[in-house]
Every structure is written in C-alpha cells, then in structure tokens.
Design an enzyme around this catalytic site. Sequence first.
Site, PDB file in Angstrom:
ATOM      1  N   GLY A 149       0.725  -1.399  -0.111  1.00 42.72           N
ATOM      2  CA  GLY A 149      -0.113  -0.033   0.007  1.00 42.72           C
ATOM      3  C   GLY A 149       0.817   1.105   0.056  1.00 42.72           C
ATOM      4  N   ALA A 151       2.471   2.920   2.349  1.00 46.01           N
ATOM      5  CA  ALA A 151       3.511   2.984   3.161  1.00 46.01           C
ATOM      6  C   ALA A 151       4.591   2.049   2.633  1.00 46.01           C
ATOM      7  CB  ALA A 151       3.115   2.315   4.602  1.00 46.01           C
ATOM      8  N   GLN A 171     -10.480   7.668  -0.767  1.00 56.81           N
ATOM      9  CA  GLN A 171     -11.203   8.853  -1.704  1.00 56.81           C
ATOM     10  C   GLN A 171     -10.995  10.294  -1.234  1.00 56.81           C
ATOM     11  OE1 GLN A 171     -15.466   8.068  -1.121  1.00 56.81           O
ATOM     12  NE2 GLN A 171     -15.435   5.997  -1.825  1.00 56.81           N
ATOM     13  N   GLU A 187     -12.300  18.490   4.809  1.00 49.35           N
ATOM     14  CA  GLU A 187     -13.141  17.395   5.660  1.00 49.35           C
ATOM     15  C   GLU A 187     -13.419  17.793   7.167  1.00 49.35           C
ATOM     16  OE1 GLU A 187     -10.997  13.786   5.230  1.00 49.35           O
ATOM     17  OE2 GLU A 187     -11.159  13.894   3.224  1.00 49.35           O
ATOM     18  N   HIS A 246     -15.988   4.870  10.336  1.00 47.95           N
ATOM     19  CA  HIS A 246     -16.252   6.040   9.327  1.00 47.95           C
ATOM     20  C   HIS A 246     -17.843   6.297   9.676  1.00 47.95           C
ATOM     21  CE1 HIS A 246     -16.537   8.478   5.818  1.00 47.95           C
ATOM     22  NE2 HIS A 246     -15.203   8.559   5.760  1.00 47.95           N
ATOM     23  N   ARG A 290     -14.836  12.625  13.476  1.00 41.87           N
ATOM     24  CA  ARG A 290     -15.708  11.539  13.359  1.00 41.87           C
ATOM     25  C   ARG A 290     -16.147  10.696  14.493  1.00 41.87           C
ATOM     26  NH1 ARG A 290     -11.706   9.122   8.555  1.00 41.87           N
ATOM     27  NH2 ARG A 290     -11.995  10.533   7.244  1.00 41.87           N
ATOM     28  N   HIS A 316     -13.329   1.395  10.193  1.00 37.92           N
ATOM     29  CA  HIS A 316     -12.449   2.124   9.135  1.00 37.92           C
ATOM     30  C   HIS A 316     -11.137   2.152   9.364  1.00 37.92           C
ATOM     31  CE1 HIS A 316     -12.258   4.954   5.690  1.00 37.92           C
ATOM     32  NE2 HIS A 316     -11.735   5.853   6.437  1.00 37.92           N
ATOM     33  N   ARG A 355      -8.504   9.590  14.801  1.00 39.69           N
ATOM     34  CA  ARG A 355      -7.381  10.325  13.659  1.00 39.69           C
ATOM     35  C   ARG A 355      -8.364  11.353  12.636  1.00 39.69           C
ATOM     36  NH1 ARG A 355      -7.450   8.931   7.798  1.00 39.69           N
ATOM     37  NH2 ARG A 355      -9.135   7.586   8.418  1.00 39.69           N
TER      38      ARG A 355
HETATM   39  P1  FAD Z   1      -2.747  -0.516   2.958  1.00 39.82           P
HETATM   40  O1  FAD Z   1      -2.732   0.342   2.053  1.00 39.82           O
HETATM   41  O2  FAD Z   1      -3.877  -1.311   3.475  1.00 39.82           O
HETATM   42  O3  FAD Z   1      -1.825  -1.825   2.473  1.00 39.82           O
HETATM   43  C1  FAD Z   1      -1.752  -3.103   3.037  1.00 39.82           C
HETATM   44  C2  FAD Z   1      -0.899  -4.029   2.301  1.00 39.82           C
HETATM   45  O4  FAD Z   1      -0.374  -5.048   3.004  1.00 39.82           O
HETATM   46  C3  FAD Z   1      -1.494  -4.735   0.995  1.00 39.82           C
HETATM   47  O5  FAD Z   1      -0.776  -4.552  -0.004  1.00 39.82           O
HETATM   48  C4  FAD Z   1      -1.918  -6.113   1.537  1.00 39.82           C
HETATM   49  O6  FAD Z   1      -1.985  -6.836   0.326  1.00 39.82           O
HETATM   50  C5  FAD Z   1      -0.705  -6.186   2.373  1.00 39.82           C
HETATM   51  N1  FAD Z   1      -0.568  -7.331   3.089  1.00 39.82           N
HETATM   52  C6  FAD Z   1      -1.486  -7.471   4.500  1.00 39.82           C
HETATM   53  N2  FAD Z   1      -1.339  -8.713   5.072  1.00 39.82           N
HETATM   54  C7  FAD Z   1      -0.506  -9.177   4.551  1.00 39.82           C
HETATM   55  C8  FAD Z   1       0.272 -10.546   4.721  1.00 39.82           C
HETATM   56  N3  FAD Z   1       0.061 -11.229   5.796  1.00 39.82           N
HETATM   57  N4  FAD Z   1       1.081 -10.974   3.842  1.00 39.82           N
HETATM   58  C9  FAD Z   1       1.378 -10.117   2.466  1.00 39.82           C
HETATM   59  N5  FAD Z   1       1.027  -8.858   2.382  1.00 39.82           N
HETATM   60  C10 FAD Z   1       0.007  -8.496   3.282  1.00 39.82           C
HETATM   61  N6  FAD Z   1      -6.642   7.699   4.545  1.00 39.82           N
HETATM   62  C11 FAD Z   1      -6.651   9.065   4.241  1.00 39.82           C
HETATM   63  O7  FAD Z   1      -5.504   9.546   4.683  1.00 39.82           O
HETATM   64  N7  FAD Z   1      -7.361   9.756   3.509  1.00 39.82           N
HETATM   65  C12 FAD Z   1      -8.537   9.032   2.565  1.00 39.82           C
HETATM   66  O8  FAD Z   1      -8.981   9.726   1.799  1.00 39.82           O
HETATM   67  C13 FAD Z   1      -8.742   7.725   3.032  1.00 39.82           C
HETATM   68  N8  FAD Z   1      -9.762   7.145   2.610  1.00 39.82           N
HETATM   69  C14 FAD Z   1     -10.017   5.909   3.034  1.00 39.82           C
HETATM   70  C15 FAD Z   1     -10.923   5.405   2.553  1.00 39.82           C
HETATM   71  C16 FAD Z   1     -11.292   3.796   2.751  1.00 39.82           C
HETATM   72  C17 FAD Z   1     -12.407   3.001   1.847  1.00 39.82           C
HETATM   73  C18 FAD Z   1     -10.351   3.281   3.629  1.00 39.82           C
HETATM   74  C19 FAD Z   1     -10.756   1.799   4.067  1.00 39.82           C
HETATM   75  C20 FAD Z   1      -9.510   3.666   4.010  1.00 39.82           C
HETATM   76  C21 FAD Z   1      -9.169   5.215   3.801  1.00 39.82           C
HETATM   77  N9  FAD Z   1      -8.232   5.775   4.535  1.00 39.82           N
HETATM   78  C22 FAD Z   1      -7.783   7.275   4.075  1.00 39.82           C
HETATM   79  C23 FAD Z   1      -7.242   5.439   5.137  1.00 39.82           C
HETATM   80  C24 FAD Z   1      -5.765   4.967   4.534  1.00 39.82           C
HETATM   81  O9  FAD Z   1      -6.397   4.541   3.066  1.00 39.82           O
HETATM   82  C25 FAD Z   1      -5.023   3.799   5.023  1.00 39.82           C
HETATM   83  O10 FAD Z   1      -4.839   4.152   6.508  1.00 39.82           O
HETATM   84  C26 FAD Z   1      -3.687   3.779   4.399  1.00 39.82           C
HETATM   85  O11 FAD Z   1      -3.843   3.753   2.894  1.00 39.82           O
HETATM   86  C27 FAD Z   1      -3.150   2.368   4.652  1.00 39.82           C
HETATM   87  O12 FAD Z   1      -1.723   2.436   4.077  1.00 39.82           O
HETATM   88  P2  FAD Z   1      -0.735   1.141   4.355  1.00 39.82           P
HETATM   89  O13 FAD Z   1       0.088   1.183   3.467  1.00 39.82           O
HETATM   90  O14 FAD Z   1      -0.415   1.139   5.692  1.00 39.82           O
HETATM   91  O15 FAD Z   1      -1.803  -0.129   4.303  1.00 39.82           O
HETATM   92  C1  SIN Z   2     -13.093   9.842   3.341  1.00 40.47           C
HETATM   93  O1  SIN Z   2     -12.821  10.223   2.276  1.00 40.47           O
HETATM   94  O2  SIN Z   2     -14.046  10.362   3.830  1.00 40.47           O
HETATM   95  C2  SIN Z   2     -12.040   9.130   4.048  1.00 40.47           C
HETATM   96  C3  SIN Z   2     -10.861  10.102   4.797  1.00 40.47           C
HETATM   97  C4  SIN Z   2     -10.236   9.269   5.702  1.00 40.47           C
HETATM   98  O3  SIN Z   2     -10.478   8.075   6.125  1.00 40.47           O
HETATM   99  O4  SIN Z   2      -9.117   9.846   6.026  1.00 40.47           O
END
Ligand code: FAD
Ligand code: SIN
Length: 528
Positions: A13, A15, A46, A111, A236, A283, A344, A379
């Site tokens: 993702g 990170a 989004q 927001e 959310h 939220r 969420h 958050r």
């Molecule tokens: P993720 O993007 O969740 O990625 C996790 C990765 O780990 C994936 O590739 C998955 O396949 C992998 N993985 C997990 N477990 C394993 C395993 N055991 N072995 C191998 N791979 C594994 N935040 C904002 O700041 N702005 C927004 O507008 C926003 N909108 C959102 C809308 C939705 C619907 C959701 C659900 C969240 C939203 N958030 C938003 C929160 C934000 O998207 C997440 O907190 C952020 O993207 C997390 O990034 P990450 O890289 O930590 O994890």
């Molecule tokens: C949203 O678009 O409402 C999600 C934003 C977020 O979770 O940071």
Amino acid sequence: MTKRTDILIIGGGMAGLTCALEIPEEYEVTILSKIGLPTGSTYLAQGGLAAVTSREDSFEQHLRDTQKAGAGMVDETVAREIITMGPDLVNTLSSWGIRLEGANGDGGGMEGGHSFRRVLHYFDQTGRFISEHLADECRKRNNITIIEGAFAINLITASREALSLLQKGCDRCLGAYVLIKEDVVTFLARETVLATGGAGKTYRYTSNQDSSTGDGIAMAFRAGLPVRNMEFYQFHPTCLFHPDKRNFLITEALRGEGARLINKDGKRFMEYYDPEQMELAPRDIVARAIDSEMKNYGTDHMLLDATHLSKTFLEEHFPEVTSGVASVGIEPWKDPIPIVPAAHYCVGGVVAATDGATEMTGLRVIGEAASTGFHGANRLGSNSLLEAGVMGMLCARSLGNGPASRIEALEVRGWSFGRAEPLEESVLVDHSWASLRSVMWDYVGIVKTDKRLRRALRLLDVLAEEVEEDYWTLLPTVEQLELRNLTTVARVIVRSALKRRESVGLHYLMDCPHTSHIKTNTVLKINM
Ligand code: FAD
Ligand code: SIN
C-alpha cells in the site's frame, strides 16, 4: 526453499511502496503482497491526503486540528515531524507523476475537523490514482522485486529460530515465513518492514478491503512487540447502507461540500450533538451521533442528503461515490443516501517511531499497522495517507544509512508442516470468521460497556483455542491464517478496551463516561 534480500517489505500500500521507492537503488528490495497490486486500503482512499501547501495555511494550524481531533492524546513531537514533512511527501509523489489537486496551494478539499481546505486529492479516487502510480513506478525499478499472492505467516526471530544469533538481551528479526501457493518459503532479510495496513475485517461492517485482517499487528504481537491503544478503532460515519452491497465509503469530502445528515423525518440531527461543527465534527462525535439516532429510532441506517448539489457537480467532483450509489439505483442529486457507520481505521498498532523503528532490531513497522502517537485517540480525516507516506520515506532514508550487507551466511530452520492435514470442512473456518466479526460488532462497537466487553472476551477466548488447534494441525491456508490473526487482534482490542477506565476520543465506555485528565497509553505485550 530460502530466499534472501536486503530489505523485505511486507505490504504494497502507500507505506510499503513509498518506502520501496525511496530506498537507494544499491539495495535489493522485495515487496510481498498477499493480493495483487494495486491494493489495500490505500487503493480505496477517496478524500485525499492532508498537507499544508497554501501560504494561508500553516503547520501550526494543521497541528492544532490534529491535536483537537486526537482528543489531547496526540504526541506533539511526532505530529510536528509528520506534518512538516507533508510538502516533502507531496513533492516526492509529484516526482513520480502523482500530482494531486491542491498541491499548489489551492483547490484542496475540506473534511471534518480541518480548519482549512488542505485535503489534496484526485477527484474522489485519490487512493486508486496514488496506488496505481506507485505500483507502476516500483515495477520500473531494477532493484525492486514484487511478489503478489505471497502471504506472510510469521516473523522469523533470532530468539525462536536462530538462537546462536541472539544478542544479549536483544532479539532480532531475520525475515518471515511466507505462504506462496501451497509452499512456505523462508525469506531472510537484513531489515524486515511490516506495512500490512489495518484490521477492519475484525468487524462485521467495514469500509476496508477483505485483505485488512491485521496480519502485521498480529505477527508483531506474537513476536513479543508492544501493541498500543488498540481500543481506538475508528468507525467512518458514512458508509453506504444496502442489504446486498458491501459497505461502500461515502467520502467525508461530500459533507465538506455541505451534505447534511438527516433522520427519517428529514430532521438535521447533528445540531443536538455538536451544534457548532455539525456534520464536520470529528468522526468519533459524528459516528456516535448516528449510532444514537439509529438506536432512538430503532432503525439500521440514517440518511446523507446531498440533494442541494447538482448532478453535474456530483458527477464531476465525486465520480466514485456517484457511480457507487448509482449501482444500487440511487441518484444522489435527487435522493438522500442511506448510510451507516462502519469500521474504518485502526488508530492503535505496533509501537513504532516515525521511521518505523521498533523495539526489535531488524524490524520496522510503518503505515496503518504502526502506532506512532500521531493520531492520539482519534484520527483526523486524510491524515493517514500523510502518515503512511511520510513513514515510508523516513524508513527508507534511515535504512539507506546502513551498509548494504546481505545475510548470506545465516541459516534458519525451514517451515515444518509436521503431520498437518488439509482442512476438510471449510464451514469450521467460515463459521468462526462470522462469529468473531459479529461478536466484535455487537459487543465492541461504537459505544462499549464492561459487561459486553467481558462477554466478548470470553467468546473470543474460546474461539482462539479452536483457531490455535487448527493452526497446529491443519495445512496453512490464507483463510485460516487470517482468522488466526483477526482473533489475536480482536482479543487485543477487547483487552485494551477493558484496561482504559475512561471515555476519550474513539473509546466510549458507558461505565466510565468521564475523561481522565492524565493521558495514558494502553500497551499490551504477549505475556502481559
Ligand atoms: P494498506 O494500503 O492497507 O496496504 C496493506 C498491504 O499489506 C496490502 O498490499 C496487503 O495486500 C498487504 N498485506 C496485508 N497482510 C499481508 C500479509 N500477511 N502478507 C503479505 N501482504 C500482506 N486515509 C486518508 O488519509 N485519506 C483518505 O481519503 C482515506 N480514505 C479511505 C477510504 C477507505 C475506504 C479506507 C478503507 C481507508 C481510507 N483511508 C484514508 C485510510 C488509508 O487509506 C489507510 O490508512 C492507508 O492507505 C494505509 O496504508 P498502508 O500502506 O498502511 O496499508
Ligand atoms: C473519506 O474520504 O471520508 C475518508 C478519509 C479518511 O479516512 O481519511
């Protein structure tokens, strides 16, 4: 089979991919993702990414908004560091072709909890735009290998697998056991980075993808790392309510454009809960207000009214929401959208510094799986893409300081299948999944009581025993391993909730409605 790499990143993702791209090219980087890229919560985002890009805005103001939303529990040093790195992240993303609206100081979205239009976005498809570009960029790099369909099961640590390496008083992470198809591969790395995201699937209703099963948090917890503030699970307020459609996010940015929450009598109810901030209150406040109205009315949803906005405006600015609700026959310029809060974001996580450093040498945790203290008890919207991206950059930059030494000589035990047998009745796993998520939804939701929490813990303890038995006797499958991780995370959430004797931010405990003036973190370790 054993594979060696300099840096093993588990998770693709925001990170994980940002980290991979920032690591100097002389390092060999392997990214594992249990599902194909682009993926994760990142893909679904989004609203956007909060960052200060306008002269009329300021880091101090962003900090104050973050602290206010975080109910006074934000770590100020951490928040200041992450917020001031925002422009660096925006420029770095831009250098990879990710140019967000608002990046030049105007056109950012609004927001809840923000005092300025600082949410940089790409229509309401920000996450998809970012993650597709990040994945494409990673695929272009010669030093990065992406392995999709690779499920990390457990961390390999010196104390468990290679005792001779155990340094005095300090454990070391050596890599991970990874399920690829039916084989378990031993990955050894100088540094292992967990970037596995959150754990929304712990709850029956969630905005998250199916992959958000808290794997990294559970793996780190089992390896002995401290996990912090897991009682702060963010719901959310506005996910689509529909009997046949999975919970689909209706971005908060729509409320930023004036959409109103109404009950079935058409009454705008936020005036009873937060007359000043109304629909743009943080939220936790909005989700609790909706929960309370649903209970008062005995209904399973409330309504989000965006009918003051034109069809053209909605289609142009919110294509994701408009097409999503259209698929169930709703025209948001004509009809209010039925909504319900859904799990969420995991505010808690593995204790980590902003560069992902943890208590264990060789192990970093970044993004949603980590707890840095940035979000406090709740958050602020759009602060998590910021945190995930900044942590990815800082992690990479600090890893790049060390020598690019491989761990060629190291030998550890391979995975032992013992006498494990295939799972013959998948109903066993399916039923446990469903009961876990129902227990969490019914007893550990937006408003908690001690009685419900204790009941939840008893039920989860029984489930955990069965899941452990399956783990040791059955051949590993993704569903069963995810269930094991969810069970671990759910028990940590409940135990943390029982420990916090106050109501603050996302943790509302009816037995202790007051907020303590002493700010404490809830920290759990495996043998505590
Ligand atoms: P993720 O993007 O969740 O990625 C996790 C990765 O780990 C994936 O590739 C998955 O396949 C992998 N993985 C997990 N477990 C394993 C395993 N055991 N072995 C191998 N791979 C594994 N935040 C904002 O700041 N702005 C927004 O507008 C926003 N909108 C959102 C809308 C939705 C619907 C959701 C659900 C969240 C939203 N958030 C938003 C929160 C934000 O998207 C997440 O907190 C952020 O993207 C997390 O990034 P990450 O890289 O930590 O994890
Ligand atoms: C949203 O678009 O409402 C999600 C934003 C977020 O979770 O940071």
